[in-house]
Structures are given as C-alpha cells and as structure tokens.
Design a protein around this motif. Sequence first.
Motif, PDB file in Angstrom:
ATOM      1  N   GLY A 101       7.780   5.377   0.343  1.00  0.00           N
ATOM      2  CA  GLY A 101       7.914   6.762  -0.110  1.00  0.00           C
ATOM      3  C   GLY A 101       9.355   7.190  -0.274  1.00  0.00           C
ATOM      4  O   GLY A 101       9.628   8.207  -0.928  1.00  0.00           O
ATOM      5  N   HIS A 102      10.275   6.413   0.306  1.00  0.00           N
ATOM      6  CA  HIS A 102      11.676   6.816   0.238  1.00  0.00           C
ATOM      7  C   HIS A 102      12.494   5.940  -0.690  1.00  0.00           C
ATOM      8  O   HIS A 102      13.723   5.941  -0.640  1.00  0.00           O
ATOM      9  CB  HIS A 102      12.255   6.929   1.651  1.00  0.00           C
ATOM     10  N   LYS A 103      11.783   5.193  -1.534  1.00  0.00           N
ATOM     11  CA  LYS A 103      12.477   4.556  -2.650  1.00  0.00           C
ATOM     12  C   LYS A 103      12.882   5.672  -3.607  1.00  0.00           C
ATOM     13  O   LYS A 103      12.104   6.583  -3.894  1.00  0.00           O
ATOM     14  CB  LYS A 103      11.555   3.561  -3.344  1.00  0.00           C
ATOM     15  N   ILE A 104      14.112   5.592  -4.083  1.00  0.00           N
ATOM     16  CA  ILE A 104      14.628   6.628  -4.981  1.00  0.00           C
ATOM     17  C   ILE A 104      14.122   6.351  -6.398  1.00  0.00           C
ATOM     18  O   ILE A 104      14.343   5.271  -6.943  1.00  0.00           O
ATOM     19  CB  ILE A 104      16.170   6.647  -4.936  1.00  0.00           C
ATOM     20  N   VAL A 105      13.409   7.326  -6.961  1.00  0.00           N
ATOM     21  CA  VAL A 105      12.916   7.150  -8.338  1.00  0.00           C
ATOM     22  C   VAL A 105      13.679   8.020  -9.342  1.00  0.00           C
ATOM     23  O   VAL A 105      13.677   7.724 -10.529  1.00  0.00           O
ATOM     24  CB  VAL A 105      11.394   7.427  -8.459  1.00  0.00           C
ATOM     25  N   ILE A 106      14.316   9.072  -8.858  1.00  0.00           N
ATOM     26  CA  ILE A 106      15.149   9.919  -9.719  1.00  0.00           C
ATOM     27  C   ILE A 106      16.495  10.117  -9.013  1.00  0.00           C
ATOM     28  O   ILE A 106      16.637  11.023  -8.184  1.00  0.00           O
ATOM     29  CB  ILE A 106      14.511  11.319  -9.966  1.00  0.00           C
ATOM     30  N   PRO A 107      17.488   9.266  -9.318  1.00  0.00           N
ATOM     31  CA  PRO A 107      18.777   9.411  -8.624  1.00  0.00           C
ATOM     32  C   PRO A 107      19.299  10.843  -8.744  1.00  0.00           C
ATOM     33  O   PRO A 107      19.227  11.444  -9.822  1.00  0.00           O
ATOM     34  CB  PRO A 107      19.676   8.415  -9.367  1.00  0.00           C
ATOM     35  N   GLU A 108      19.790  11.364  -7.637  1.00  0.00           N
ATOM     36  CA  GLU A 108      20.300  12.747  -7.561  1.00  0.00           C
ATOM     37  C   GLU A 108      19.201  13.770  -7.859  1.00  0.00           C
ATOM     38  O   GLU A 108      19.488  14.896  -8.262  1.00  0.00           O
ATOM     39  CB  GLU A 108      21.491  12.973  -8.510  1.00  0.00           C
ATOM     40  N   GLY A 109      17.962  13.378  -7.658  1.00  0.00           N
ATOM     41  CA  GLY A 109      16.842  14.274  -7.958  1.00  0.00           C
ATOM     42  C   GLY A 109      16.534  15.228  -6.807  1.00  0.00           C
ATOM     43  O   GLY A 109      17.413  15.577  -6.010  1.00  0.00           O
ATOM     44  N   MET A 168       0.845  -1.187   0.000  1.00  0.00           N
ATOM     45  CA  MET A 168       0.000   0.000   0.000  1.00  0.00           C
ATOM     46  C   MET A 168       0.882   1.238   0.000  1.00  0.00           C
ATOM     47  O   MET A 168       1.900   1.291   0.684  1.00  0.00           O
ATOM     48  CB  MET A 168      -0.902  -0.016   1.227  1.00  0.00           C
ATOM     49  N   LEU A 169       0.497   2.210  -0.818  1.00  0.00           N
ATOM     50  CA  LEU A 169       1.163   3.511  -0.851  1.00  0.00           C
ATOM     51  C   LEU A 169       0.166   4.533  -0.330  1.00  0.00           C
ATOM     52  O   LEU A 169      -0.905   4.699  -0.918  1.00  0.00           O
ATOM     53  CB  LEU A 169       1.552   3.864  -2.291  1.00  0.00           C
ATOM     54  N   ALA A 189       3.701   4.900 -10.830  1.00  0.00           N
ATOM     55  CA  ALA A 189       3.731   3.663 -11.622  1.00  0.00           C
ATOM     56  C   ALA A 189       5.120   3.032 -11.603  1.00  0.00           C
ATOM     57  O   ALA A 189       5.248   1.804 -11.517  1.00  0.00           O
ATOM     58  CB  ALA A 189       3.292   3.947 -13.058  1.00  0.00           C
ATOM     59  N   VAL A 190       6.167   3.854 -11.643  1.00  0.00           N
ATOM     60  CA  VAL A 190       7.535   3.324 -11.540  1.00  0.00           C
ATOM     61  C   VAL A 190       7.694   2.577 -10.215  1.00  0.00           C
ATOM     62  O   VAL A 190       8.241   1.475 -10.169  1.00  0.00           O
ATOM     63  CB  VAL A 190       8.596   4.458 -11.639  1.00  0.00           C
ATOM     64  N   ALA A 191       7.181   3.183  -9.144  1.00  0.00           N
ATOM     65  CA  ALA A 191       7.266   2.532  -7.830  1.00  0.00           C
ATOM     66  C   ALA A 191       6.524   1.193  -7.852  1.00  0.00           C
ATOM     67  O   ALA A 191       6.993   0.202  -7.286  1.00  0.00           O
ATOM     68  CB  ALA A 191       6.709   3.440  -6.750  1.00  0.00           C
TER      69      ALA A 191
END
Lengths: 348, 348
Positions: A183-191, A154-155, A265-267
């Motif tokens: 929520g703290h999965k990185i989806v944009i490294p260095e973002g 669940m998000l 969606a990436v998550a």
Amino acid sequence: MPVSLKDLPKNRPSMTSSPSSVAVGIDIGGTDIKAGLVGCDQSILERRVIPTEASGGPNHVISRVVELSNDFKQIAVRRGARLAGVGIGAPGSIRAARGAVVSPPNLPGWTEVALVDPVSKAVGVPVTLDNDANAAVVGEFWCGAGRGTRDMAMLTLGTGIGGGVVLNGALWRGRHENAGELGHKIVIPEGRVCKCGQRGCLEAYASASTTAQRAAELVAGGRKSSLCEIVGRGDTLTSKHVCSAARAGDALAREVWEETCRLLAVACVNLQHTLNLERIILAGGMSAAGDDLLRPVREHFGRQMWADIGDRPEIVLAELGNDAGFVGAAYLALKHAGVAVGAATGGR
Amino acid sequence: MPVSLKDLPKNRPSMTSSPSSVAVGIDIGGTDIKAGLVGCDQSILERRVIPTEASGGPNHVISRVVELSNDFKQIAVRRGARLAGVGIGAPGSIRAARGAVVSPPNLPGWTEVALVDPVSKAVGVPVTLDNDANAAVVGEFWCGAGRGTRDMAMLTLGTGIGGGVVLNGALWRGRHENAGELGHKIVIPEGRVCKCGQRGCLEAYASASTTAQRAAELVAGGRKSSLCEIVGRGDTLTSKHVCSAARAGDALAREVWEETCRLLAVACVNLQHTLNLERIILAGGMSAAGDDLLRPVREHFGRQMWADIGDRPEIVLAELGNDAGFVGAAYLALKHAGVAVGAATGGR
C-alpha cells in the motif's frame, strides 16, 4: 473425510472425523477476535467470533485469547486430535524475539504487549505470533485464492491497503521483516499525502477509505453527482457508495472508481515487472465489489502492461473473507510445530 | 594466494597460482565480446575483449566465442585448473530449454540462435546461457557491490534500464523467468511513452538516453541553457553533458538531472516496500557519474521513504563495470557444475 474449507458453510463447524494435528488460529482485530480450530488437512473444525473488548486493556484481551484457546484445546482433545500450537495474528509491528506486539493502530493504549509467553503458559502449547496482514496472506495462500501457487501477492483493500508477497511457497519478509508493504508503493510521485507520511502512496488513492474520500472532496468542491444526496443527508460516503454510483453511470463516481482501479493495476504491473508472479489477489472489504472491481483492474492491467500474454499473472478476488487471518495464523503454528500441512508448502 | 577481483588491476591477468576450478565467462554485446577466465575463489585469471563482428552473422560470432573459450581452456590446463564450464550472457530473451537466444536488440538479424549446443560441442565442456542483465546482476552480487548480501537489487542505467533482483542469495527469476524488469516499473501513470510500449516507465525518464532526451526536448523548446551550445554545434546531448551542466549550476540541466534522481529514488522506495532489501546497486554507464548520481538519489530516497532508519537499504554504486557480465556468466557456469564458489552463495 474432512470437509475442505471451500466446501464448508460459513459459521458452521464440520461434523466429520478429525485430522491428526490441528492448531488454533486467532486473529485479533480492533473490534472482534476471529478464531478457529484448523486441521493440517486445511479443514476448519470450529469457528468463533467474539468482541475484542479492547477498552478492557491488554490483560483482558489476553485472557479472552487464552479462554478461546483453551476451549478449542478441549474440542481438539475430544476429537482425538493433537493440538500443535496456537497461532496469533495481531495488528501493528511484531517483535518476534520478544513475542510481543508494538503500538497496534486499532488497539489504543497498547504500547509493547507480550502475547506469546502469557498465552503459551496458560494454554500449555507453543504460540506463534505474526502480523495480521501476514497471517491473512498466508491464509489465502494456503486455503483460499492462492491455492496451488508458489509465487503470489495480495493487496488487502480496507481502511488502508495491506499486502504481502509469497515467493517459492513462503511469505517473503525481507531484511528488516518489513516486506510486502504494498500500500505504500508510490504510484503518483509528489502526490496526495498518505497517513504514513509519504506522498503519492497507492493507499492514498485506492483504499476503500481514500476512494470514498476522493469522491467526497469532489462533491465538496461542487461537482454534480448522485453522491451529493448521500452527503446532503449527513451520511459519510463509502467506497460502496462510489462503486454503486459508478455502476449506475454517475460520472463523478465513475471517474473516482476508475482511478482506483487504474492505480491498483499500476501496482499490479509493477509487482509483475519486479517479481513475475503467478497470481495477484485482491482482498479486504473493497473486494466485496466483486466483478465491479476485478473487471476494470484487469482491463487497466491489460492496457498498461506489455502485451506478451504468457507473462501475466492471474488477478483474482480473495476467497476466505474474514477467515483468512485465523486460518493463516493456524497455518503458521502448524508449520512452526513441524506439522506437514496439506497442499501448499509455504510459510515459515 | 589468488588475487581477489577488487585488488586486481584492470586488463592485467593475475600471475598467481590457480584455484582448483575455473569457468569461462562470456558477455556478448552488440559491439564487443567481453570474456574472462574466473576462478571459484572469485579471482580473474585472464580477461579479454574482442569485437563482436555481429555483421558477420550468428555463425561467425559463435566461432569467435568458441575460439575465445578454447584459448581460455588451454590457459586453464596450463595452470592445472579444472574447467568446469562456459557461461554465456547474451542480450535478448533466452530460451533456456533450447539453449538459444531470441531476437537480441543489439544483434540485428538474429532471430532464434542456438548457442549452448554448438559451443558445448566445440569446447567439450557444459555451457550455460543466461540473459546479459541477469549475468551482470549475479556478477556484482558475487564479486562486486553486492558482496556479503543475501537480498539485493540492481538498476543498470544505460540506453535502457535493466535490472535484477537477488533474494535469499539467488537470482529471482519468477514464474515466466521475466522478473527484475525494473526499468519498466511505471513511475508516472499515463506518462511518457516507453520503447517497450508502456507509458510512464522508469526507463522512459531516467535511463542515460532518456535523461539526455528530456534535456534535448527542453532545449528544442527554446529554454535557455548551457546545453544549447552543445546542441548548436551539432553534437548529440548525453546524460554526461546533463550531469556536468547540472554540476556547473545550469538550471535546465539541474531540473532534468534531479528528475532522473528523484524517479530512481521512487523506484528504490517501491522496491524497498515490496521486498525490504539489504542493498540496491546503481550500475551501467550513467553510474560513472558517481557521487553526482548517488548523493541526490539517496537524498530523494530519504525525503520520500519512511523515516524509520533501520528499514533502509544501502544504495551504492556498482564496482565491476564492464566485468560484471562475464564474471556473473562464469559464476552461473560454476554453480551449474556444482562447484562451491567463494563467499556468496547465490545464483541458480
């Protein structure tokens, strides 16, 4: 026959006969305490929301929790049901061994506050304590959008993005009891910098507040948009504004909303490749957007994930709204007391 | 006393007394079949590598597997050990119900090939079949770098990036038995096209071959580098070239190698926030880079992940090399037969 949670009108207790065992579920928030008396058969016998009055300090809040619990205890007695325990969901880190909550972000001034012992002593039943996000996940799993699954995530899309993972019918806590921080999965490294200190977290882009914030930044940067009007009259942009403007065809709002949905969606894709789940639930305030959220998240998921259809999780909206936390807290109390609970088998 | 796997010199069978129960482990690769006779006490009694001769077709390969298994069976008999079964790890998708492998990428011309029935009939013991990546994860978990953990993941860095997750001491397979596809977690949304069809997969950046490929593209684009020499003399760049040149201070190679390590660290951060693991193992051909891989991955992990030290997984190198697959396959056969295995408790 007890009324099941889904059939029950909101904020009205059922007037039917009682299940044999019940638990009090308490969800302590920064503003309100949401609570209910929940049966092992998934019925809600009583539901109540009172102000937290956090400014009164920890002891005041504890006395309010005790009062609520004792009220529910009397109701249980009147109905001839056995009160198996009280389950509390609280924000912040939990120190399970000490039955305490540590530095909850929404309860300023609370450092380490013991909840289990004082409530247990005053109510006379066992008390279990868990993180409010965990409680909400378990609530949806047991009685809401997760019903019937064994493996789900669940998000929770609010000010931040909370999360949780249920595997084999039980909340997955992990080695340091810190799993499910989706929520703290990185989806944009260095973002973008996230409040947590990391860069590029999902939460830094796709929570209700960061979705609004990304739109506000574009407006402040001089981009034309119907949102300029809202900002112009001094109102603070919300994700609801962004969603509405996107639906109405505003280009800036669509860009921001699509980015939120694309990264959610990436998550989901990444969760699926890691855990191969049955279902992923979108919850929290922003899930009130309904189909305006669900449709694009599903579409982006479909575009980004392998085409093999059999491999996909259902992506669905949460069903319990603000009840999820206390329902889950009650579930954990019932499980802790060894009560056989209806339908789902999970939690621990 | 049986010699444990870690103490045993490679490619030399132990000459010690036998454990009570043993299994044959078979790891079918595109080039070689790696096999061994493995005891329930984690000892390797015999080890053998023969060419797969895949061009001979499925039946030829099956006959080679049967021959190996029967040889090992005789050795087990001579040593007075009970052969509990044969475990096979094979590339491609597994159809567990039919005991078959489907379209393995390294075995051209194999569509659906049943392995369990013919081998079981010819050898006279139960045969279990699993994906080769799963077998390798279980092998490291049982006897290698995962020993002593309950919750771990492994990233296998080869031509692609394989993976696997062990939770509560058992391989996590998920709803459609497709969990642990860690190479296809998206690390750069809308990024490089991956062989799998998705965009921005970890595998599209940080496998041995895509690391080399990214360097080759920069060289082809006219960037100065010591790698130009290798390309100039007609050799194909490998990740080993990139790693060596990076160590020697070549700017292009360092940039590429650091990017690989940084994105592997992102994958580790995301695994940790999702599952809160004890250990993450880096395996596969590229893990031969040793400290040149481990150090920067750990550094990037430390820079990107929350500072709370208690929350971190150990990130370590695999220990079993090419043995992992057959050891894990044997483990699964032992578990399937209900044999109590040494130390670790996992697999299913």
